[in-house]
Design a protein around this motif. Structure first.
Motif, PDB file in Angstrom:
ATOM      1  N   GLN A 134      22.848   4.459  10.311  1.00  0.00           N
ATOM      2  CA  GLN A 134      22.809   5.749   9.618  1.00  0.00           C
ATOM      3  C   GLN A 134      22.025   5.644   8.315  1.00  0.00           C
ATOM      4  N   VAL A 135      22.266   4.573   7.555  1.00  0.00           N
ATOM      5  CA  VAL A 135      21.599   4.398   6.263  1.00  0.00           C
ATOM      6  C   VAL A 135      20.108   4.127   6.473  1.00  0.00           C
ATOM      7  N   LEU A 136      19.765   3.326   7.478  1.00  0.00           N
ATOM      8  CA  LEU A 136      18.350   3.053   7.760  1.00  0.00           C
ATOM      9  C   LEU A 136      17.602   4.331   8.140  1.00  0.00           C
ATOM     10  N   ASN A 137      18.225   5.169   8.960  1.00  0.00           N
ATOM     11  CA  ASN A 137      17.600   6.440   9.338  1.00  0.00           C
ATOM     12  C   ASN A 137      17.458   7.358   8.122  1.00  0.00           C
ATOM     13  N   LEU A 138      18.450   7.320   7.235  1.00  0.00           N
ATOM     14  CA  LEU A 138      18.369   8.100   6.001  1.00  0.00           C
ATOM     15  C   LEU A 138      17.181   7.643   5.158  1.00  0.00           C
ATOM     16  N   LEU A 139      17.007   6.333   5.023  1.00  0.00           N
ATOM     17  CA  LEU A 139      15.885   5.797   4.247  1.00  0.00           C
ATOM     18  C   LEU A 139      14.545   6.222   4.842  1.00  0.00           C
ATOM     19  N   LYS A 140      14.452   6.208   6.164  1.00  0.00           N
ATOM     20  CA  LYS A 140      13.211   6.648   6.819  1.00  0.00           C
ATOM     21  C   LYS A 140      12.956   8.137   6.571  1.00  0.00           C
ATOM     22  N   ASP A 141      14.007   8.950   6.651  1.00  0.00           N
ATOM     23  CA  ASP A 141      13.857  10.387   6.414  1.00  0.00           C
ATOM     24  C   ASP A 141      13.404  10.663   4.984  1.00  0.00           C
ATOM     25  N   LEU A 142      13.988   9.950   4.020  1.00  0.00           N
ATOM     26  CA  LEU A 142      13.619  10.137   2.619  1.00  0.00           C
ATOM     27  C   LEU A 142      12.186   9.670   2.358  1.00  0.00           C
ATOM     28  N   GLN A 143      11.786   8.607   3.054  1.00  0.00           N
ATOM     29  CA  GLN A 143      10.410   8.132   2.902  1.00  0.00           C
ATOM     30  C   GLN A 143       9.419   9.178   3.376  1.00  0.00           C
ATOM     31  N   ASP A 144       9.702   9.805   4.506  1.00  0.00           N
ATOM     32  CA  ASP A 144       8.822  10.846   5.018  1.00  0.00           C
ATOM     33  C   ASP A 144       8.790  12.059   4.085  1.00  0.00           C
ATOM     34  N   LYS A 145       9.947  12.425   3.549  1.00  0.00           N
ATOM     35  CA  LYS A 145      10.034  13.621   2.712  1.00  0.00           C
ATOM     36  C   LYS A 145       9.359  13.428   1.360  1.00  0.00           C
ATOM     37  N   TYR A 146       9.552  12.254   0.752  1.00  0.00           N
ATOM     38  CA  TYR A 146       9.076  12.026  -0.610  1.00  0.00           C
ATOM     39  C   TYR A 146       7.861  11.097  -0.682  1.00  0.00           C
ATOM     40  N   ASN A 147       7.343  10.696   0.474  1.00  0.00           N
ATOM     41  CA  ASN A 147       6.161   9.832   0.501  1.00  0.00           C
ATOM     42  C   ASN A 147       6.411   8.525  -0.262  1.00  0.00           C
ATOM     43  N   LEU A 148       7.567   7.931  -0.022  1.00  0.00           N
ATOM     44  CA  LEU A 148       7.975   6.732  -0.743  1.00  0.00           C
ATOM     45  C   LEU A 148       7.300   5.484  -0.185  1.00  0.00           C
ATOM     46  N   THR A 149       7.132   4.501  -1.042  1.00  0.00           N
ATOM     47  CA  THR A 149       6.699   3.166  -0.638  1.00  0.00           C
ATOM     48  C   THR A 149       7.900   2.245  -0.772  1.00  0.00           C
ATOM     49  N   TYR A 172       0.826  -1.203   0.000  1.00  0.00           N
ATOM     50  CA  TYR A 172       0.000   0.000   0.000  1.00  0.00           C
ATOM     51  C   TYR A 172       0.866   1.261   0.000  1.00  0.00           C
ATOM     52  N   PRO A 173       0.344   2.360  -0.545  1.00  0.00           N
ATOM     53  CA  PRO A 173       1.128   3.592  -0.648  1.00  0.00           C
ATOM     54  C   PRO A 173       1.692   4.052   0.692  1.00  0.00           C
ATOM     55  N   SER A 174       2.954   4.468   0.668  1.00  0.00           N
ATOM     56  CA  SER A 174       3.672   5.066   1.811  1.00  0.00           C
ATOM     57  C   SER A 174       4.025   4.076   2.914  1.00  0.00           C
ATOM     58  N   GLU A 175       3.743   2.798   2.740  1.00  0.00           N
ATOM     59  CA  GLU A 175       4.117   1.817   3.770  1.00  0.00           C
ATOM     60  C   GLU A 175       5.458   1.177   3.427  1.00  0.00           C
ATOM     61  N   THR A 176       6.029   0.515   4.419  1.00  0.00           N
ATOM     62  CA  THR A 176       7.211  -0.320   4.201  1.00  0.00           C
ATOM     63  C   THR A 176       6.824  -1.762   4.465  1.00  0.00           C
ATOM     64  N   LEU A 177       6.879  -2.577   3.425  1.00  0.00           N
ATOM     65  CA  LEU A 177       6.603  -4.003   3.553  1.00  0.00           C
ATOM     66  C   LEU A 177       7.933  -4.734   3.635  1.00  0.00           C
ATOM     67  N   GLY A 178       8.195  -5.361   4.770  1.00  0.00           N
ATOM     68  CA  GLY A 178       9.428  -6.118   4.940  1.00  0.00           C
ATOM     69  C   GLY A 178       9.273  -7.547   4.448  1.00  0.00           C
ATOM     70  N   ILE A 179      10.329  -8.076   3.846  1.00  0.00           N
ATOM     71  CA  ILE A 179      10.358  -9.479   3.422  1.00  0.00           C
ATOM     72  C   ILE A 179      11.595 -10.106   4.045  1.00  0.00           C
ATOM     73  N   VAL A 180      11.383 -11.137   4.864  1.00  0.00           N
ATOM     74  CA  VAL A 180      12.480 -11.737   5.616  1.00  0.00           C
ATOM     75  C   VAL A 180      12.496 -13.242   5.399  1.00  0.00           C
ATOM     76  N   GLY A 181      13.686 -13.820   5.521  1.00  0.00           N
ATOM     77  CA  GLY A 181      13.854 -15.264   5.377  1.00  0.00           C
ATOM     78  C   GLY A 181      15.321 -15.587   5.228  1.00  0.00           C
ATOM     79  N   GLU A 182      15.652 -16.863   5.343  1.00  0.00           N
ATOM     80  CA  GLU A 182      17.036 -17.284   5.202  1.00  0.00           C
ATOM     81  C   GLU A 182      17.534 -17.064   3.774  1.00  0.00           C
TER      82      GLU A 182
END
Length: 322
Positions: free
Chosen positions: A192-207, A39-49
């Motif tokens: 640092q990179v994870l926080n950057l990704l979160k900041d960019l998501q908030d700024k640009y409304n990224l999914t 869905y728009p603006s969410e982060t869907l995580g995919i995890v596994g071995e």
């Protein structure tokens, strides 16, 4: 809310030729009948071995690989029905941040040219506009604009990944797939990179579709989480629900092996035993049954269907099939 991405019964199989005298081929089922929505603006995580098909799934969603069966819809349109020209236009809105910040950047090109490449490809603007944009992007990802004339080998791994992020957001995409985008970095740089990704998501409304094997990283980034095993989805739920009530034995085993999970919870779970079977020759029935301590007779012969435990929490396991 309408999903921005719909994945329906998606399969991606690879033919593997034997190296013997006979040129027989086997089939590797990297993604095996997968369905979900983003869905728009969410982060869907995919995890596994490793080897569960996470990265292949991400590449099929962007049509870097062609599908074997099923379909992927971006904003209601099938990406596999698009012409080459239509797909080129769609890629402005769909980008990927790759796992390896070393091999994903062309060593012969200056950083500024790497970031400008998608803008030139899609006709972003004139030379001056592109120049201003790439300087702005470098600043947004925490790098000095004077670095634009340097080559990738002159940067650290974390800095290279920031350059990769700048390239990915150059055309203001709506969807970004992060394919193990911090796994090659030191832990302090990861944060640092994870926080950057979160900041960019908030700024640009990224999914984001955030692919990783580290549960603590996925927990930090995600709104919902998919658990994959041998090309199949075993469980999907909101982050809080999954962390509080992991239902599938495989999910529970992943939590038991994770150093970031509450140690009191880890004591109540058992870590995974054995190795992941080959996706070329997966076991019959439930793919996880050879490693599952809760295995029943039916697990060895039938594949479980998906069951809704609560709204948004779905699991494929015979423990919950009535």
């Amino acid at each position: 809310m309408e999903p921005i991405v719909e994945v329906k019964n998606l399969k991606k199989h690879f033919k593997i030729k034997s190296q013997g005298v006979r040129s027989e081929s086997a089939v590797l089922k990297a993604v095996d009948d997968v369905s979900f929505e983003v869905y728009p603006s969410e982060t869907l995580g995919i995890v596994g071995e490793s080897g569960c098909g996470k990265s292949t799934l991400g590449k099929v969603i962007l049509r870097l690989y062609e599908k074997t069966a099923g379909d992927v819809y971006f904003k209601g349109d099938s990406i596999f029905e698009k012409s080459k020209q239509e797909m080129k236009a769609a890629r402005k809105s769909m980008q990927m941040i790759f796992q390896d910040p070393f091999s994903s950047l062309n060593p012969r090109k200056k950083v500024g040219d790497i970031i400008a490449q998608p803008m030139k490809l899609h006709g972003f603007g004139d030379k001056k506009e592109i120049e201003n944009r790439k300087e702005s992007l470098l600043s947004e990802v925490g790098l000095d604009s004077k670095y634009k004339n340097r080559y990738p080998h002159q940067f650290s791994g974390g800095q290279r990944q920031r350059i990769g992020i700048a390239r990915a957001i150059a055309m203001n995409p709506e969807l970004v797939i992060c394919d193990e985008s911090v796994s090659a970095l030191d832990v302090s740089i990861q944060a640092q990179v994870l926080n950057l990704l979160k900041d960019l998501q908030d700024k640009y409304n990224l999914t984001y579709i955030f692919i990783a094997h580290d549960l603590s990283v996925v927990e930090f980034m995600s709104d919902r989480i998919i658990v994959m095993y041998l090309g199949k989805i075993l469980e999907i739920a909101d982050k809080e629900e999954l962390m509080a009530n992991p239902a599938h034995p495989y999910t529970q085993s992943l939590f038991a092996a994770s150093p970031g999970i509450d140690p009191r919870k880890r004591q109540q779970m058992k870590a995974i035993k054995g190795d992941v079977p080959s996706p070329i020759n997966p076991p019959g029935g439930c793919y996880f049954h050879p490693r599952c301590e809760k295995c029943m007779d039916i697990c060895e012969h039938q594949s479980p269907s998906e069951v809704a435990l609560t709204e948004g929490h779905r699991v494929s396991c015979f423990l919950y099939n009535s």
